[in-house]
Enzyme design. Structure first.
Site, short mmCIF file in Angstrom:
data_model
loop_
_atom_site.label_atom_id
_atom_site.label_comp_id
_atom_site.label_asym_id
_atom_site.label_seq_id
_atom_site.Cartn_x
_atom_site.Cartn_y
_atom_site.Cartn_z
N CYS A 121 3.02 9.36 3.12
CA CYS A 121 1.57 9.27 2.97
C CYS A 121 1.21 8.83 1.55
O CYS A 121 0.38 7.94 1.35
CB CYS A 121 0.93 10.62 3.28
N CYS A 122 1.87 9.41 0.54
CA CYS A 122 1.62 9.02 -0.85
C CYS A 122 2.01 7.57 -1.08
O CYS A 122 1.35 6.85 -1.83
CB CYS A 122 2.39 9.92 -1.80
N CYS A 204 -5.61 14.84 -3.46
CA CYS A 204 -6.25 14.73 -2.15
C CYS A 204 -6.49 16.14 -1.59
O CYS A 204 -5.65 17.03 -1.76
CB CYS A 204 -5.37 13.94 -1.20
N CYS A 207 -3.76 18.20 0.42
CA CYS A 207 -2.52 18.55 -0.28
C CYS A 207 -2.79 19.31 -1.58
O CYS A 207 -1.91 19.39 -2.44
CB CYS A 207 -1.70 17.29 -0.56
N CYS A 230 3.25 12.35 -6.89
CA CYS A 230 2.89 11.46 -5.79
C CYS A 230 3.76 10.21 -5.76
O CYS A 230 3.84 9.53 -4.74
CB CYS A 230 1.42 11.06 -5.89
#
Length: 248
Positions: A121-122, A204, A207, A230
């Site tokens: 995702c990062c 975010c 997280c 990240c």
């Protein structure tokens, strides 16, 4: 394509790092602005140190391109701070968004990818857009400090960013958290109100969680996972590395 007129001489970054070590943050910023001109950018996620740098740049009206990687998953307080900083200093913080919208990411990888594979995702929402953005720059300013994580303890004021292939400028690298907050209070710099409610480090919203009094500042980032970066401040060893396989 990078401006080929901007070249690094032998040992230039090493010499700059040695010469600028211990100098004021604004000295470092002004040196970078003079050295790299329009090919210098500042990437901010609106943390306390990032807000300090926005203040320094804004007060002096330095011609530095400021942008943020808007993952689409910021806290509402972060978006409000973004607007507040622009209004306060009369500048624009440019929005950079991932090539993959959240709806498309959900279709391709499933819902809530950040829960199942936060590194991926990062990579999609932060590292990939940063790579695209920095491919047009010769140097970027970051707001990291050596005291934040063990991986950042050896960062230099000026260094070569192996991951992105450009120079990296860290004007606040020798600052402490106390010094950052003293500057914010002295100069009345806008900051995220979540910092007053147990969120010393904010990313975010899925997280990021509040931390306890005995926890480290970044304990609330990717809680209960062996992850504290990240991927933007990591060293890339090979093209097959995960976003944060090796950290510095």
């Amino acid at each position: 394509m990078k401006d080929i007129s901007v070249r690094f001489g032998p040992g230039e970054l090493e010499a700059a790092a040695a010469g600028l070590e211990g100098r004021s943050a604004i000295d470092v910023i002004e040196w970078a602005s003079a050295r790299f001109g329009a090919r210098l950018v500042f990437a901010t996620a609106f943390g306390p140190a990032g807000c300090v740098l926005v203040d320094m740049i804004g007060r002096r009206q330095l011609p530095i391109d400021i942008f943020t990687l808007d993952t689409g998953l910021f806290f509402e307080e972060t978006y409000a701070l973004w607007r507040s900083l622009e209004d306060r200093y009369g500048l624009t913080v440019r929005q950079v968004t991932p090539a993959t919208p959240l709806t498309q990411q959900a279709r391709e990888y499933g819902e809530r990818l950040w829960q199942r594979n936060p590194d991926l995702c990062c990579s999609i929402r932060k590292v990939a857009p940063m790579q695209a953005e920095l491919s047009r720059a010769n140097a970027w300013i970051s707001s990291i400090q050596r005291t934040q994580t063990p991986e950042r303890a050896h960062a230099r004021v000026v260094e070569w960013d192996q991951r992105f292939g450009i120079a990296k400028i860290n004007p606040l690298v020798h600052w402490t958290k106390h010094e950052v907050w003293r500057y914010i209070r002295t100069h009345r710099v806008p900051y995220n109100p979540l910092h007053d409610n147990g969120y010393p480090s904010i990313g975010c919203w899925p997280c990021t969680s509040a931390v306890g009094a005995e926890e480290s500042d970044r304990a609330g980032r990717w809680r209960n996972r062996a992850k504290n970066e990240c991927g933007l401040h990591c060293t890339l060893i090979s093209a097959n590395d995960a976003p944060c396989a090796v950290q510095i």
